[in-house]
Motif scaffolding. Structure first.
Motif, PDB file in Angstrom:
ATOM      1  N   ASN A 272       1.261  -1.330  -0.022  1.00 38.56           N
ATOM      2  CA  ASN A 272      -0.030   0.278   0.387  1.00 38.56           C
ATOM      3  C   ASN A 272       1.062   1.211  -0.181  1.00 38.56           C
ATOM      4  N   THR A 273       1.977   1.367   1.238  1.00 35.17           N
ATOM      5  CA  THR A 273       2.626   2.537   0.707  1.00 35.17           C
ATOM      6  C   THR A 273       3.831   2.863  -0.949  1.00 35.17           C
ATOM      7  N   LYS A 274       3.839   1.424  -1.212  1.00 33.63           N
ATOM      8  CA  LYS A 274       4.616   2.005  -2.868  1.00 33.63           C
ATOM      9  C   LYS A 274       2.950   1.950  -3.718  1.00 33.63           C
ATOM     10  N   MET A 275       1.956   1.916  -3.040  1.00 34.78           N
ATOM     11  CA  MET A 275       0.868   2.724  -4.217  1.00 34.78           C
ATOM     12  C   MET A 275       0.637   3.700  -3.922  1.00 34.78           C
ATOM     13  N   LEU A 276       1.049   4.077  -3.087  1.00 33.38           N
ATOM     14  CA  LEU A 276       0.007   5.239  -2.472  1.00 33.38           C
ATOM     15  C   LEU A 276       1.632   6.099  -3.113  1.00 33.38           C
ATOM     16  N   ILE A 277       2.512   6.303  -3.303  1.00 39.37           N
ATOM     17  CA  ILE A 277       3.899   6.876  -3.353  1.00 39.37           C
ATOM     18  C   ILE A 277       3.752   6.884  -4.756  1.00 39.37           C
ATOM     19  N   ASN A 278       3.159   5.885  -6.092  1.00 38.22           N
ATOM     20  CA  ASN A 278       3.332   5.694  -7.364  1.00 38.22           C
ATOM     21  C   ASN A 278       1.521   6.464  -8.081  1.00 38.22           C
ATOM     22  N   GLY A 279       1.149   6.599  -6.862  1.00 37.45           N
ATOM     23  CA  GLY A 279      -0.691   7.066  -6.987  1.00 37.45           C
ATOM     24  C   GLY A 279      -1.560   6.282  -7.775  1.00 37.45           C
ATOM     25  N   ALA A 280      -1.371   4.765  -7.506  1.00 40.30           N
ATOM     26  CA  ALA A 280      -1.943   3.592  -7.944  1.00 40.30           C
ATOM     27  C   ALA A 280      -3.675   4.072  -7.297  1.00 40.30           C
ATOM     28  N   THR A 281      -4.339   3.487  -8.707  1.00 42.99           N
ATOM     29  CA  THR A 281      -5.840   3.861  -7.772  1.00 42.99           C
ATOM     30  C   THR A 281      -6.383   2.081  -7.024  1.00 42.99           C
ATOM     31  N   GLU A 282      -6.873   2.205  -6.893  1.00 39.96           N
ATOM     32  CA  GLU A 282      -7.964   1.194  -6.128  1.00 39.96           C
ATOM     33  C   GLU A 282      -7.987  -0.265  -7.396  1.00 39.96           C
TER      34      GLU A 282
END
Length: 246
Positions: free
Chosen positions: A76-86
């Motif tokens: 989730n941290t990496k997804m947040l950094i890269n702006g990934a959608t749900e």
């Protein structure tokens, strides 16, 4: 002697022709059936394309033996950094799984992943070490399809519990699943040819799940149309009430 050799040759030719006809008949009578394509994502998630920038993203892998919460937090941290959608998270998360975790993902029912929130909760529940030590064969036979529960949800829930069981005997699995299945089309289909594994159950359940989902969507549509129709109906007037208002 020459006549005998010619007769034997004709007999062999005839036998070959009969074998060919038999093979063709069997192929026509019992056509090969291809297994349904594995597609655990909802239609909305399945059509989402992964951006090139995320295709090369290095993500930690998870095999099902360590703390699932830690793995999910890192992801989730990496997804947040890269702006990934749900929806992108749903598409990318399976790529971090391997070994037992990947086996669990491969057993998910079709179209069962609708949101990442539900997906991650099922993941955490699946790989909780505390729960893994409590699942026995008797526990599997205690699982029942709840009243009003869809086949998709029951299969999803049963799969989660089975993957945590100490004894993953396929015979126990299929018998327990069939034991807990409510009356309905799939319950009528399974006894005709008993499944040999959970994977076979999942594949055979796919068309029934699709039909069930289609019926549910149409029932919801009809309910909405009836509600709109009732709303648009002209209000009935009471002649006595109206006379008093004159």
């Amino acid at each position: 002697m020459a006549g005998m050799e010619e007769l034997c040759q004709q007999n062999q030719t005839l036998q070959a022709q009969v074998q060919d006809l038999t093979r063709n008949h069997r192929r026509d009578a019992y056509p090969l059936q291809t297994a349904p394509e594995f597609q655990p994502f909802s239609e909305a998630i399945a059509v989402v394309e992964i951006p090139e920038s995320l295709r090369t993203l290095v993500l930690d892998s998870y095999d099902g033996t360590t703390d699932p919460r830690e793995h999910l937090a890192i992801f989730n941290t990496k997804m947040l950094i890269n702006g990934a959608t749900e929806q992108l998270k749903c598409k990318l998360f399976p790529g971090t799984l391997k070994n037992g975790a990947l086996t669990w993902f491969s057993s998910l029912p079709p179209r069962s992943i609708v949101t990442f929130s539900d997906f991650s909760q099922h993941f955490l529940s699946q790989f909780s070490a505390k729960q893994a030590n409590q699942i026995t064969s008797a526990s599997l036979f205690n699982i029942r399809q709840k009243s009003g529960e869809s086949l998709k949800n029951y299969l999803f829930r049963f799969t989660n519990v089975f993957m945590q069981a100490r004894n993953k005997d396929p015979t126990i699995c299929t018998e327990a699943f069939e034991n807990g299945l409510s009356a309905g089309p799939f319950n009528e289909d399974l006894p005709i040819r008993h499944a040999q594994s959970l994977d076979e159950i999942r594949k055979r359940a796919a068309p029934f799940i699709i039909q069930e989902e289609s019926n549910r969507l149409k029932a919801d549509r009809d309910k909405e149309e009836r509600a709109r129709h009732q709303t648009n109906q002209p209000r009935r007037t009471d002649p006595f009430t109206d006379r008093g208002n004159l």
